[in-house]
Design a protein around this motif. Structure first.
Motif, PDB file in Angstrom:
ATOM      1  N   ASP A 105       1.091   4.070  -2.999  1.00 13.84           N
ATOM      2  CA  ASP A 105       0.716   5.426  -2.427  1.00 13.84           C
ATOM      3  C   ASP A 105       1.886   6.341  -3.421  1.00 13.84           C
ATOM      4  OD1 ASP A 105      -1.341   4.847  -1.588  1.00 13.84           O
ATOM      5  OD2 ASP A 105      -0.707   5.060   0.635  1.00 13.84           O
ATOM      6  N   ARG A 106       3.446   6.047  -3.005  1.00 11.80           N
ATOM      7  CA  ARG A 106       4.474   6.391  -3.700  1.00 11.80           C
ATOM      8  C   ARG A 106       4.194   6.730  -5.111  1.00 11.80           C
ATOM      9  NH1 ARG A 106       7.493   3.834   0.333  1.00 11.80           N
ATOM     10  NH2 ARG A 106       8.230   2.519  -1.491  1.00 11.80           N
ATOM     11  N   ALA A 165       0.768  -1.175   0.088  1.00  3.81           N
ATOM     12  CA  ALA A 165       0.052  -0.060   0.049  1.00  3.81           C
ATOM     13  C   ALA A 165       0.975   1.360   0.058  1.00  3.81           C
ATOM     14  CB  ALA A 165      -0.914   0.015   1.114  1.00  3.81           C
ATOM     15  N   GLN A 166       2.106   1.458   0.889  1.00  5.78           N
ATOM     16  CA  GLN A 166       2.828   2.415   0.710  1.00  5.78           C
ATOM     17  C   GLN A 166       3.491   2.836  -0.661  1.00  5.78           C
ATOM     18  OE1 GLN A 166       5.542   1.598   4.016  1.00  5.78           O
ATOM     19  NE2 GLN A 166       4.347   2.357   5.647  1.00  5.78           N
ATOM     20  N   GLU A 196       1.576   6.260  -7.066  1.00  4.35           N
ATOM     21  CA  GLU A 196       0.427   7.237  -7.633  1.00  4.35           C
ATOM     22  C   GLU A 196       0.705   8.559  -7.483  1.00  4.35           C
ATOM     23  OE1 GLU A 196      -2.950   5.940  -4.980  1.00  4.35           O
ATOM     24  OE2 GLU A 196      -3.746   4.779  -6.618  1.00  4.35           O
ATOM     25  N   SER A 197       1.533   9.041  -6.252  1.00  7.07           N
ATOM     26  CA  SER A 197       1.930  10.555  -6.098  1.00  7.07           C
ATOM     27  C   SER A 197       3.028  10.864  -7.208  1.00  7.07           C
ATOM     28  CB  SER A 197       2.721  10.715  -4.841  1.00  7.07           C
ATOM     29  OG  SER A 197       3.217  11.976  -4.682  1.00  7.07           O
TER      30      SER A 197
END
Length: 94
Positions: free
Chosen positions: A31-32, A27-28, A34-35
């Motif tokens: 998120d990175r 998940a982390q 996607e950012s």
């Protein structure tokens, strides 16, 4: 409870815990990614917006030819510094 059943239950609990850790790490990572992709998407949207205006693109090329790349990059650098300073001042004011 038999020895084998107890061993299997412990192994199952260990695998569940390991899977939970892997899901959190995944998940982390997502998120990175996607950012970063969001930043790329924003840049592409800006390029598309200005590429759709041929007069603006032509004017930019003409400006580059008239002023010269060195002076234009120098001005762009100064503009970036001023823009960043202005944004920081606006954040402090709010």
């Amino acid at each position: 409870m038999s020895e084998r059943t107890l061993t299997l239950a412990q192994r199952r609990n260990a695998l569940r815990a390991h899977s939970a850790v892997q899901r959190a790490e995944l998940a982390q990572t997502v998120d990175r990614i996607e950012s970063r992709l969001g930043t790329v998407d924003h840049g592409l949207n800006i390029v598309r917006r200005y590429a759709a205006k041929p007069l603006l693109v032509t004017g930019g090329i003409a400006l580059l030819a008239i002023i010269g790349p060195r002076r234009l990059f120098r001005w762009a650098g100064r503009g970036a510094v001023l823009l960043t300073a202005g944004q920081r001042i606006m954040r402090l004011i709010r």
